[in-house]
Design an enzyme around this catalytic site. Structure first.
Site, PDB file in Angstrom:
ATOM      1  N   GLY A  72       0.792  -1.224   0.000  1.00 66.20           N
ATOM      2  CA  GLY A  72       0.000   0.000   0.000  1.00 66.20           C
ATOM      3  C   GLY A  72       0.825   1.274   0.000  1.00 66.20           C
ATOM      4  O   GLY A  72       1.963   1.298   0.468  1.00 66.20           O
ATOM      5  N   GLY A 119       0.013  -5.720   1.045  1.00 65.90           N
ATOM      6  CA  GLY A 119      -1.102  -5.740   0.109  1.00 65.90           C
ATOM      7  C   GLY A 119      -0.689  -6.132  -1.289  1.00 65.90           C
ATOM      8  O   GLY A 119      -1.496  -6.686  -2.050  1.00 65.90           O
TER       9      GLY A 119
END
Length: 354
Positions: A72, A119
């Site tokens: 992220g 992520g």
């Protein structure tokens, strides 16, 4: 075969439609292909479109430069810290995307040649075919900065052998390509030099037939043996220490093991644990353990709630202090927050009330 025209200078997600194959390239190499709204939105939109497109049979995802994706966009979160729910939409879309990838109807292949963290790794680990190389580096380091193991990893890590999931989630330890195969987080190991040839071969097959795709990848792949010093060879110590009831007990048990002969590898890991956000560690431990009894959908809903409350700084400001220390000022000296006095039951009780 038609190829979509793209602007290489501006697009952080490149899309090619080649016969029955759809190729997605994460194209922000200077920032290690971090996940931002400019990535999530076109990726989600295209995957949804292709799932309904009879001509789209196979989806390949890869990254430009030396990373697949480093996770992220932390600066995005930091910049929105004073605006209520500035990142709510992108977080929601990302969790939707994670669920979609786990349940996708078409055959998907991830070609993971480099860094794949947090992520970013959620675009790899759930795939029917996830191909790694000798340059692949995986980790889930979120707890260290006051965040938590998210994007479906409370589900995936909780299903690893023994207490390996707790270990990876709490320490942010890195796994290489061979270790990812051995741990079950990737499916095939292909030497980096063969990756372009494999991609070309998959394009030429022009099919999403799982048997054909699997056989093709297997032809390029090699069997792996993990090194003797691999963390996966330390499973008995990990199971002993990371099965304890609390973070404090885990650290205490790990300290005891560190004092034994041949366990010098524990010292730097222990140092990192003690430097991490106690709040992030407590939430991560609880989340992974609850994940063992939860479905993927339940895990994602839980993680979404935790993420939003963490970004709202309802429990502590650790995440913003962690991001500041790591990526803004880069002093690597996060200041301790008063919230560390919370018990982990109290933290979770508060954070799950949405």
């Amino acid at each position: 075969m038609a190829q979509e025209t793209v602007n290489l200078e501006q697009e952080v997600v490149l899309v090619e439609e080649l016969g029955n194959v759809r190729v997605v390239t994460l194209n922000n190499p200077k920032q290690l292909n971090i996940i931002s709204p400019k990535v999530v939105e076109p990726l989600a939109a295209n995957l949804e479109k292709w799932e309904e497109d009879e001509k789209a049979k196979l989806v390949i995802i890869k990254g430009a430069g030396r990373a697949f994706s480093a996770g992220g966009d932390l600066k995005m979160f930091y910049n929105g810290r004073n605006s209520k729910d500035s990142c709510l939409e992108v977080v929601y879309r990302m969790y939707w995307l994670c669920n979609h990838i786990h349940t996708y109807k078409k055959t998907m292949v991830a070609l993971v040649h480099g860094i794949s963290m947090g992520g970013g790794a959620s675009l790899m680990a759930p795939m029917k075919f996830s191909v790694v190389t000798e340059k692949t580096v995986f980790s889930t380091p979120e707890a260290s900065i006051g965040f938590h193991t998210d994007c479906g990893f409370s589900y995936m890590l909780s299903r690893l052998p023994g207490r390996l999931g707790e270990y990876l989630g709490l320490t942010g330890a890195r796994l290489n390509g061979k270790e990812l195969i051995a741990a079950g987080l990737a499916t095939h190991f292909v030497p980096l030099e063969k990756l372009p040839e494999l991609e070309k071969h998959l394009l030429s097959l022009n099919t999403g037939d799982e048997d054909a795709v699997g056989f093709a990848i297997k032809e390029f792949s090699t069997d792996v043996q993990i090194d003797e010093e691999s963390i996966l060879k330390k499973q008995s110590i990990i199971d002993e220490c990371f099965s304890k009831d609390s973070v404090a007990d885990i650290i205490s048990s790990f300290e005891t093991e560190a004092g034994k002969e041949g366990n010098g590898w524990i010292v730097p890991v222990l140092k990192g644990l003690k430097r991490s956000s106690p709040t992030g560690l407590k939430i991560t431990l609880r989340s992974i353990r609850e994940g063992r009894k939860q479905t993927l959908s339940e895990c994602l809903k839980k993680e979404f709630r935790i993420t939003i409350h963490t970004l709202r700084a309802r429990i502590s400001g650790d995440v913003y202090e962690g991001i500041r220390a790591l990526t803004i000022d880069k002093d690597n000296s996060p200041k301790v927050c008063l919230s560390h006095s919370h018990t982990h039951s109290h933290i979770f009780g508060d954070i799950l009330c949405f």
